[in-house]
Every structure is written in structure tokens, then in C-alpha cells.
Scaffold this motif. Structure first.
Motif, PDB file in Angstrom:
ATOM      1  N   ILE A  23       0.844  -1.199   0.000  1.00  0.00           N
ATOM      2  CA  ILE A  23       0.000   0.000   0.000  1.00  0.00           C
ATOM      3  C   ILE A  23       0.878   1.247   0.000  1.00  0.00           C
ATOM      4  CG2 ILE A  23      -1.747   1.285   1.311  1.00  0.00           C
ATOM      5  CD1 ILE A  23      -2.648  -1.454   2.435  1.00  0.00           C
ATOM      6  N   ARG A  24       1.935   1.252   0.839  1.00  0.00           N
ATOM      7  CA  ARG A  24       2.856   2.399   0.894  1.00  0.00           C
ATOM      8  C   ARG A  24       3.511   2.635  -0.461  1.00  0.00           C
ATOM      9  NH1 ARG A  24       4.815   4.885   5.085  1.00  0.00           N
ATOM     10  NH2 ARG A  24       6.845   5.109   4.121  1.00  0.00           N
ATOM     11  N   GLN A  25       3.932   1.551  -1.121  1.00  0.00           N
ATOM     12  CA  GLN A  25       4.604   1.686  -2.413  1.00  0.00           C
ATOM     13  C   GLN A  25       3.658   2.252  -3.459  1.00  0.00           C
ATOM     14  OE1 GLN A  25       7.909   1.192  -2.674  1.00  0.00           O
ATOM     15  NE2 GLN A  25       7.667   2.140  -4.658  1.00  0.00           N
ATOM     16  N   GLU A  26       2.414   1.771  -3.456  1.00  0.00           N
ATOM     17  CA  GLU A  26       1.411   2.286  -4.388  1.00  0.00           C
ATOM     18  C   GLU A  26       1.171   3.773  -4.181  1.00  0.00           C
ATOM     19  OE1 GLU A  26      -2.652   0.651  -5.007  1.00  0.00           O
ATOM     20  OE2 GLU A  26      -1.590  -1.272  -4.893  1.00  0.00           O
ATOM     21  N   LYS A  28       3.097   5.949  -2.768  1.00  0.00           N
ATOM     22  CA  LYS A  28       4.293   6.715  -3.130  1.00  0.00           C
ATOM     23  C   LYS A  28       4.397   6.898  -4.644  1.00  0.00           C
ATOM     24  CE  LYS A  28       7.794   6.344   0.376  1.00  0.00           C
ATOM     25  NZ  LYS A  28       9.107   5.802   0.699  1.00  0.00           N
ATOM     26  N   ASN A  29       4.122   5.813  -5.387  1.00  0.00           N
ATOM     27  CA  ASN A  29       4.208   5.889  -6.849  1.00  0.00           C
ATOM     28  C   ASN A  29       3.174   6.846  -7.416  1.00  0.00           C
ATOM     29  OD1 ASN A  29       6.304   4.086  -6.865  1.00  0.00           O
ATOM     30  ND2 ASN A  29       5.023   2.305  -7.273  1.00  0.00           N
ATOM     31  N   ASN A  30       1.987   6.907  -6.786  1.00  0.00           N
ATOM     32  CA  ASN A  30       0.928   7.808  -7.254  1.00  0.00           C
ATOM     33  C   ASN A  30       1.125   9.227  -6.751  1.00  0.00           C
ATOM     34  OD1 ASN A  30      -0.250   5.625  -8.493  1.00  0.00           O
ATOM     35  ND2 ASN A  30      -1.660   5.212  -6.795  1.00  0.00           N
ATOM     36  N   GLY A  31       2.038   9.435  -5.798  1.00  0.00           N
ATOM     37  CA  GLY A  31       2.262  10.770  -5.245  1.00  0.00           C
ATOM     38  C   GLY A  31       1.172  11.198  -4.279  1.00  0.00           C
ATOM     39  N   ASP A  32       0.442  10.248  -3.727  1.00  0.00           N
ATOM     40  CA  ASP A  32      -0.659  10.547  -2.804  1.00  0.00           C
ATOM     41  C   ASP A  32      -0.111  10.635  -1.385  1.00  0.00           C
ATOM     42  OD1 ASP A  32      -3.045  10.883  -1.535  1.00  0.00           O
ATOM     43  OD2 ASP A  32      -3.768   8.837  -1.864  1.00  0.00           O
ATOM     44  N   TYR A  33       0.438  11.795  -1.031  1.00  0.00           N
ATOM     45  CA  TYR A  33       1.064  11.955   0.272  1.00  0.00           C
ATOM     46  C   TYR A  33       0.047  12.158   1.380  1.00  0.00           C
ATOM     47  CZ  TYR A  33       5.250  12.145  -2.486  1.00  0.00           C
ATOM     48  OH  TYR A  33       6.239  11.816  -3.347  1.00  0.00           O
ATOM     49  N   VAL A  34      -1.150  12.586   1.038  1.00  0.00           N
ATOM     50  CA  VAL A  34      -2.213  12.704   2.039  1.00  0.00           C
ATOM     51  C   VAL A  34      -2.643  11.310   2.482  1.00  0.00           C
ATOM     52  CG1 VAL A  34      -4.560  13.494   2.462  1.00  0.00           C
ATOM     53  CG2 VAL A  34      -2.993  14.917   1.142  1.00  0.00           C
ATOM     54  N   GLY A  35      -2.825  10.410   1.524  1.00  0.00           N
ATOM     55  CA  GLY A  35      -3.173   9.026   1.851  1.00  0.00           C
ATOM     56  C   GLY A  35      -2.057   8.335   2.606  1.00  0.00           C
ATOM     57  N   LEU A  36      -0.823   8.676   2.257  1.00  0.00           N
ATOM     58  CA  LEU A  36       0.335   8.098   2.921  1.00  0.00           C
ATOM     59  C   LEU A  36       0.392   8.531   4.387  1.00  0.00           C
ATOM     60  CD1 LEU A  36       2.704   6.318   1.989  1.00  0.00           C
ATOM     61  CD2 LEU A  36       4.001   8.392   1.604  1.00  0.00           C
ATOM     62  N   SER A  37       0.011   9.777   4.647  1.00  0.00           N
ATOM     63  CA  SER A  37       0.058  10.275   6.022  1.00  0.00           C
ATOM     64  C   SER A  37      -1.054   9.689   6.889  1.00  0.00           C
ATOM     65  CB  SER A  37      -0.040  11.804   6.037  1.00  0.00           C
ATOM     66  OG  SER A  37      -1.314  12.216   5.603  1.00  0.00           O
ATOM     67  N   LYS A  38      -2.061   9.095   6.272  1.00  0.00           N
ATOM     68  CA  LYS A  38      -3.162   8.505   7.037  1.00  0.00           C
ATOM     69  C   LYS A  38      -2.875   7.067   7.466  1.00  0.00           C
ATOM     70  CE  LYS A  38      -6.678  11.503   5.187  1.00  0.00           C
ATOM     71  NZ  LYS A  38      -7.897  11.650   4.410  1.00  0.00           N
TER      72      LYS A  38
END
Length: 89
Positions: A23-26, A28-38
Motif C-alpha cells: 500500500i505504501r509503495q502504491e 508513493k508511486n501515485n504521489g498521494d502523500y495525504v493518503g500516505l500520512s493517514k
């Protein structure tokens, strides 16, 4: 010997990192840093701290052997680590 709770905490963190790795890799690849921070904080592999696999010691960890220098020295002198011998010159 480290406290049992610290060893258990490391194990839990490693499981969490493995669970969220894809999930983290996906994200990161999409540039979704808001989702990453959740994601949970312990899902980040940078929060892991290497510990000796034998007794959990956190300091003087030798990455190549997966143990601390104290256990490495004890096992090397006993001849229990393949390819390692005491230097003499």
C-alpha cells in the motif's frame, strides 16, 4: 538481555511494516502523500530499530550477522559462525 516488551514491540512493528508495504509503495508511486500520512506511523520502515536476534540488544548491532558485537565475539571464539576466525599475525 532486553526487556521482553521491547522485543515484542519490534516484532509487532515488523509485522505492521510488512502488512502495509504494498500500500505504501502504491501511494508513493501515485504521489498521494495525504493518503500516505493517514497510514499508521509504525507502517514506515524508518521507524524500525535493529536489535540482536539472540537477546534483543539494541546497541552495537552488526547488520551482516544480525547480532550485537558481544554475541558475535562469543560465538566467533566458540567457532559457531561459519567463515569467521580469530585474526593472528
Amino acid at each position: 538481555m532486553a526487556k521482553k516488551s521491547k522485543i515484542a514491540k519490534l516484532k509487532r512493528q515488523q509485522e505492521t511494516v510488512a502488512k502495509y508495504a504494498e500500500i505504501r509503495q502504491e501511494l508513493k508511486n501515485n504521489g498521494d502523500y495525504v493518503g500516505l500520512s493517514k497510514l499508521p506511523r509504525n507502517a514506515s520502515p524508518t521507524r524500525l530499530h535493529n536489535r540482536d536476534e539472540l537477546d534483543g540488544r539494541p546497541h552495537a548491532y552488526m547488520r551482516k550477522f544480525g547480532m550485537s558485537r558481544l554475541n558475535f565475539r562469543k560465538l566467533a571464539h566458540a567457532g559457531k559462525i561459519p567463515g569467521v576466525k580469530k585474526a593472528s599475525w
